[in-house]
Design a protein around this motif. Structure first.
Motif: not given
Length: 262
Positions: A202-217
């Motif tokens: 399932t392709i999702v956007t980072p930060g959606d409910p139940g989905v992780g976020v991206i940390r740059q660096g």
């Protein structure tokens, strides 16, 4: 005497257990690696007396049966998809997923794979790729003369080009989630593949409910707990030795029986 065969299955099972533990320890510093745990199940049983069988004409029955198991077998290696710690780096293209989700990678044969390792770089065409040169999906092309790239926790990619004071949005990173992450097939090179057991991505956007976020660096460290693995290794070694001792004991009993016959 079945003890020889039963103990042999136990030794084989502990060999598999040690192999899994050794692989965990070997990948203690592998970016995004998820440790595994060997799972086992008992083999079939030979029933010599049935539970509940009548023991008299008055209707009394046997409360327990006499069932002799035939050993153990491997049932699978369960991947533990717990979050690894995040380590800060100096590379603006190093990305980590904090939470659920996998980066999507396009392989040269046209298929897709999935990874937790966000150790990305740019290729000669300015595309964001893995260390094996596989393109990150959806494809991102960094413009020439880009001074720096900013990637938001929601995966929005912006670039500061030339002397511009304001960034230009150039793309959006997405993540993939699965109903059964443990059912994904490991391919090596930090890549996983979807299977019928994992279900469709399932392709999702980072930060959606139940989905992780991206940390740059940042990069996600392996989730291997070395102390726990060493403890498990010692336990597996002891179990292997005990199964070996069972074989020796069964062999001595057989020798004793042969001596009585002679």
């Amino acid at each position: 005497m079945k003890a020889l065969g039963i103990a042999a299955t136990g030794m084989l099972a502990q060999q598999t257990n040690v192999d899994v533990i050794a692989n965990n320890i070997a990948n203690a510093n592998t970016t995004g690696f998820k440790s595994g745990r060997a799972a086992f199940q008992d083999l079939i049983y030979q029933s010599q007396m049935q539970e509940g069988a009548l023991t008299s004409t008055q209707g009394t029955s046997r409360p327990v049966g006499l069932n002799v198991g035939l050993g153990v077998q491997g049932a699978g290696v369960v991947r533990l998809n717990t979050q690894g710690g995040l380590a800060q780096t100096e590379n603006q293209f190093d990305l980590a997923v904090n939470g659920r989700g996998f980066f999507v990678v396009n392989r040269p044969d046209g298929t897709q794979a999935y990874t937790r390792s966000g150790a990305f770089q740019l290729n000669a065409e300015g595309q964001l790729v893995t260390l094996d040169g596989f393109e990150v999906d959806p494809g991102l092309n960094i413009p020439e003369n880009t001074r720096s790239v900013v990637i938001s926790p929601q995966g929005v990619v912006s670039a500061f080009v030339d002397n511009a004071n304001e960034p230009t949005e150039i793309g959006q990173l997405s993540l993939a989630t699965f109903l059964n992450e443990a059912g994904m097939k490991p391919l090596g090179n930090n890549l996983l593949e979807q299977t019928t057991a994992s279900g469709e991505a399932t392709i999702v956007t980072p930060g959606d409910p139940g989905v992780g976020v991206i940390r740059q660096g940042y990069l996600e460290n392996s989730n291997v707990n070395i102390i726990a693995q060493i403890t498990d290794l010692i336990s597996a070694q002891r179990a292997y030795e005990m199964n070996s001792r069972s074989i020796e004991t069964a062999d001595q009993m057989l020798q004793t029986a042969n001596q009585i016959k002679s």
